[in-house]
Design a protein around this motif. Structure first.
Motif, short mmCIF file in Angstrom:
data_model
loop_
_atom_site.label_atom_id
_atom_site.label_comp_id
_atom_site.label_asym_id
_atom_site.label_seq_id
_atom_site.Cartn_x
_atom_site.Cartn_y
_atom_site.Cartn_z
N ILE A 183 46.23 14.98 32.85
CA ILE A 183 45.43 14.32 31.77
C ILE A 183 44.66 15.12 30.99
N ASN A 184 43.99 16.14 31.53
CA ASN A 184 43.50 17.19 30.78
C ASN A 184 44.36 18.05 29.99
N ARG A 185 45.49 18.22 30.53
CA ARG A 185 46.47 18.89 29.71
C ARG A 185 47.28 18.18 28.79
N LEU A 186 47.35 16.75 28.79
CA LEU A 186 47.52 16.08 27.72
C LEU A 186 46.90 15.97 26.41
N ARG A 187 45.62 15.86 26.93
CA ARG A 187 44.33 15.63 26.10
C ARG A 187 44.18 16.91 25.06
N GLU A 188 44.40 18.15 25.89
CA GLU A 188 44.31 19.28 25.04
C GLU A 188 45.43 19.41 24.34
N ASP A 189 46.79 19.17 24.57
CA ASP A 189 47.79 19.38 23.75
C ASP A 189 48.02 18.19 22.38
N ILE A 190 47.06 17.24 22.47
CA ILE A 190 46.96 16.31 21.22
C ILE A 190 46.53 17.27 20.23
N ASP A 191 45.66 18.19 20.30
CA ASP A 191 45.27 18.99 19.22
C ASP A 191 46.49 20.09 18.60
N LYS A 192 47.25 20.28 19.46
CA LYS A 192 48.07 21.51 19.23
C LYS A 192 49.44 21.06 18.53
N VAL A 193 49.55 19.61 18.54
CA VAL A 193 50.91 18.98 17.73
C VAL A 193 50.50 18.20 16.70
N ASP A 194 51.18 18.31 15.49
CA ASP A 194 51.13 17.70 14.22
C ASP A 194 51.59 16.39 14.14
N GLU A 195 52.70 15.98 14.91
CA GLU A 195 53.28 14.92 14.81
C GLU A 195 52.61 13.63 15.39
N PRO A 196 52.18 12.60 14.34
CA PRO A 196 51.27 11.48 14.89
C PRO A 196 51.85 10.52 16.06
N GLN A 197 53.16 10.46 16.42
CA GLN A 197 53.95 9.93 17.19
C GLN A 197 53.70 10.54 18.74
N VAL A 198 53.71 11.88 18.80
CA VAL A 198 53.56 12.72 19.82
C VAL A 198 52.14 12.65 20.31
N LYS A 199 51.13 12.67 19.40
CA LYS A 199 49.64 12.59 19.60
C LYS A 199 49.47 11.19 20.38
N ALA A 200 49.93 10.21 19.79
CA ALA A 200 49.87 8.86 20.24
C ALA A 200 50.42 8.77 21.78
N MET A 201 51.65 9.21 21.89
CA MET A 201 52.29 9.26 23.32
C MET A 201 51.48 10.17 24.22
N PHE A 202 50.90 11.34 23.73
CA PHE A 202 50.15 11.97 24.76
C PHE A 202 48.94 11.18 25.18
N GLU A 203 48.14 10.50 24.00
CA GLU A 203 46.81 9.88 24.44
C GLU A 203 47.19 8.66 25.23
N THR A 204 48.31 7.92 25.03
CA THR A 204 48.66 6.70 25.73
C THR A 204 48.86 7.09 27.19
#
Length: 76
Positions: free
Chosen positions: A24-45
């Protein structure tokens, strides 16, 4: 032969919950490391889904849900 500590399901649920929290921590950290909105949403979900699973492990350990043997009946 399996020791009593090794056969205690709470030991295993605690360890799995710790692994889930790391992910969970890794996913949330990586949200800020990617630019693609779909990937951000997938990581948060994914983080949210894993948080729910982690809660299920905690509920099992604390016997909070009536679905678990010895669990408490919850009222809405």
């Amino acid at each position: 032969m399996t020791s009593k500590a090794e056969s205690d399901p709470r030991q295993h649920t605690r360890q799995m919950a710790a692994y889930l929290q790391e992910t969970i921590n890794r996913l949330r950290e990586d949200i800020d490391k990617v630019d693609e909105p779909q990937v951000k949403a997938m990581f948060e979900t994914s983080a949210e889904v894993l948080s729910g699973l982690k809660k299920a492990y905690s509920d099992y350990e604390q016997k909070k849900e009536s679905a678990w043997p010895g669990g408490k009946q919850l009222h809405s």
